[in-house]
Design a protein around this motif. Structure first.
Motif, PDB file in Angstrom:
ATOM      1  N   ALA A 129     -11.494  32.393  -9.964  1.00  0.00           N
ATOM      2  CA  ALA A 129     -11.952  32.744 -11.308  1.00  0.00           C
ATOM      3  C   ALA A 129     -13.269  33.510 -11.187  1.00  0.00           C
ATOM      4  O   ALA A 129     -14.210  33.035 -10.550  1.00  0.00           O
ATOM      5  CB  ALA A 129     -12.146  31.497 -12.151  1.00  0.00           C
ATOM      6  N   ILE A 130     -13.325  34.687 -11.767  1.00  0.00           N
ATOM      7  CA  ILE A 130     -14.544  35.490 -11.789  1.00  0.00           C
ATOM      8  C   ILE A 130     -15.121  35.399 -13.194  1.00  0.00           C
ATOM      9  O   ILE A 130     -14.462  35.782 -14.168  1.00  0.00           O
ATOM     10  CB  ILE A 130     -14.257  36.953 -11.414  1.00  0.00           C
ATOM     11  N   ILE A 131     -16.328  34.891 -13.297  1.00  0.00           N
ATOM     12  CA  ILE A 131     -16.955  34.697 -14.600  1.00  0.00           C
ATOM     13  C   ILE A 131     -17.914  35.854 -14.856  1.00  0.00           C
ATOM     14  O   ILE A 131     -18.853  36.085 -14.091  1.00  0.00           O
ATOM     15  CB  ILE A 131     -17.702  33.351 -14.657  1.00  0.00           C
TER      16      ILE A 131
ATOM     17  N   GLY B 101     -18.405  40.106 -16.508  1.00  0.00           N
ATOM     18  CA  GLY B 101     -17.841  41.431 -16.312  1.00  0.00           C
ATOM     19  C   GLY B 101     -18.862  42.451 -15.861  1.00  0.00           C
ATOM     20  O   GLY B 101     -18.690  43.646 -16.076  1.00  0.00           O
ATOM     21  N   GLY B 102     -19.939  41.970 -15.235  1.00  0.00           N
ATOM     22  CA  GLY B 102     -20.982  42.878 -14.764  1.00  0.00           C
ATOM     23  C   GLY B 102     -20.651  43.474 -13.409  1.00  0.00           C
ATOM     24  O   GLY B 102     -19.540  43.290 -12.874  1.00  0.00           O
ATOM     25  N   ALA B 103     -21.630  44.164 -12.846  1.00  0.00           N
ATOM     26  CA  ALA B 103     -21.416  44.871 -11.579  1.00  0.00           C
ATOM     27  C   ALA B 103     -20.994  43.925 -10.460  1.00  0.00           C
ATOM     28  O   ALA B 103     -20.070  44.228  -9.699  1.00  0.00           O
ATOM     29  CB  ALA B 103     -22.686  45.619 -11.198  1.00  0.00           C
ATOM     30  N   PHE B 104     -21.650  42.781 -10.333  1.00  0.00           N
ATOM     31  CA  PHE B 104     -21.303  41.849  -9.258  1.00  0.00           C
ATOM     32  C   PHE B 104     -19.905  41.270  -9.453  1.00  0.00           C
ATOM     33  O   PHE B 104     -19.154  41.107  -8.489  1.00  0.00           O
ATOM     34  CB  PHE B 104     -22.337  40.722  -9.160  1.00  0.00           C
ATOM     35  N   SER B 105     -19.544  40.981 -10.697  1.00  0.00           N
ATOM     36  CA  SER B 105     -18.198  40.470 -10.958  1.00  0.00           C
ATOM     37  C   SER B 105     -17.143  41.495 -10.572  1.00  0.00           C
ATOM     38  O   SER B 105     -16.127  41.165  -9.955  1.00  0.00           O
ATOM     39  CB  SER B 105     -18.053  40.114 -12.441  1.00  0.00           C
ATOM     40  N   LEU B 106     -17.393  42.761 -10.920  1.00  0.00           N
ATOM     41  CA  LEU B 106     -16.439  43.818 -10.583  1.00  0.00           C
ATOM     42  C   LEU B 106     -16.350  44.023  -9.076  1.00  0.00           C
ATOM     43  O   LEU B 106     -15.266  44.244  -8.534  1.00  0.00           O
ATOM     44  CB  LEU B 106     -16.840  45.120 -11.282  1.00  0.00           C
ATOM     45  N   LEU B 107     -17.486  43.926  -8.391  1.00  0.00           N
ATOM     46  CA  LEU B 107     -17.469  44.039  -6.941  1.00  0.00           C
ATOM     47  C   LEU B 107     -16.709  42.877  -6.306  1.00  0.00           C
ATOM     48  O   LEU B 107     -15.943  43.067  -5.350  1.00  0.00           O
ATOM     49  CB  LEU B 107     -18.898  44.115  -6.388  1.00  0.00           C
ATOM     50  N   HIS B 108     -16.911  41.672  -6.829  1.00  0.00           N
ATOM     51  CA  HIS B 108     -16.150  40.516  -6.338  1.00  0.00           C
ATOM     52  C   HIS B 108     -14.652  40.766  -6.493  1.00  0.00           C
ATOM     53  O   HIS B 108     -13.853  40.479  -5.587  1.00  0.00           O
ATOM     54  CB  HIS B 108     -16.556  39.242  -7.085  1.00  0.00           C
TER      55      HIS B 108
END
Length: 199
Positions: free
Chosen positions: A180-182, A184-191
Motif C-alpha cells: 500500500a502506497i499512502i 500521491g507525492g513525488a516519493f509515492s510515485l517513485l515508490h
C-alpha cells in the motif's frame, strides 16, 4: 564550443541565482561564478527540481538555515571547470546528491551514514542557478557521471530515488505481497515506479 572553452567564459563572470530572502519571497540575484578549489567542481545546471523540503522552506523557512539563502538542492548538470585532484573533467554530464557523510563520526563508523550530522549541516544549496559550485566532500562521495541516454530531468531525481531504493531494500517486499502506497507525492510515485520495475 567545448567544455573547457565554455569554462573559461563562464567562471568568473556574472550568473543568476535564486535566493530565498524571506518565507514566500524569492529573488533572482546576480553573482560571480567562482573557480573551483581542490576537489571541487563548477557545474552548469541543466535541471533543478523542487522537493517537499523546498516547499516547506519557501513557506516558513527552515530551522537549520538562516535566511537569506541560496535555494534548490536536487539537480543535474555539466562540469564547466574541475578543481585540482578531481577525476571529472570539463564537459562531463553529472548527477549528484546534495549531501555526503563525513565518514568519521560515531554514526558513520557504525554504518549509519544517513544519521551523520555533518551531512545535513553541509548540504549543497543553490541549485536554482545558472552555475553551482560542488564542494569536495560531495564530489568525492556522491557525484556520478550521468548515463548518456538518461535525460537531465530524470538524473536530477538521483537523491530522492536513492532514498526510495534504500527504503525498499530495507523493507524487502516480495512479488507475492501487496504493498500500500499512502499519498500521491513525488516519493509515492517513485515508490510505485520502483515496485513496478521489480515486478
Amino acid at each position: 564550443m567545448n567544455g573547457a572553452e565554455a569554462s573559461a567564459e563562464i567562471a568568473g563572470t556574472h550568473s543568476r541565482q535564486a535566493v530565498l530572502v524571506e518565507p514566500g519571497r524569492l529573488e533572482l540575484r546576480d553573482y560571480v561564478a567562482p573557480h573551483p578549489g581542490p576537489g571541487e567542481l563548477l557545474i552548469q545546471i541543466r535541471c533543478a527540481l523542487s522537493c517537499g523540503t523546498d516547499l516547506k522552506m519557501f513557506q516558513r523557512g527552515h530551522p537549520l538555515w538562516k535566511l537569506p539563502i541560496a535555494f534548490g538542492h536536487e539537480f543535474s548538470g555539466v562540469v564547466m571547470e574541475a578543481g585540482e585532484g578531481v577525476t571529472f573533467k570539463a564537459g562531463d554530464e553529472i548527477m549528484a546528491a546534495p549531501t555526503a557523510p563525513c565518514g568519521i563520526c560515531f554514526y558513520c563508523q557504525h554504518g549509519q551514514e544517513n544519521l551523520c550530522d555533518d551531512a545535513v549541516g553541509r548540504m549543497v544549496l543553490g541549485a536554482y542557478a545558472d552555475m553551482l559550485l560542488l564542494p569536495a566532500h560531495v564530489v568525492a562521495r556522491n557525484t556520478f557521471i550521468k548515463p548518456a541516454d538518461l535525460p537531465f530531468e530524470e538524473a536530477a531525481l538521483l537523491e530522492p530515488l536513492s532514498c526510495v531504493v534504500h527504503a525498499q531494500e530495507m523493507a524487502r517486499p516480495e512479488k507475492t505481497e501487496t504493498v500500500a502506497i499512502i499519498g500521491g507525492g513525488a516519493f509515492s510515485l517513485l515508490h510505485m515506479l520502483v515496485l513496478k520495475a521489480a515486478g
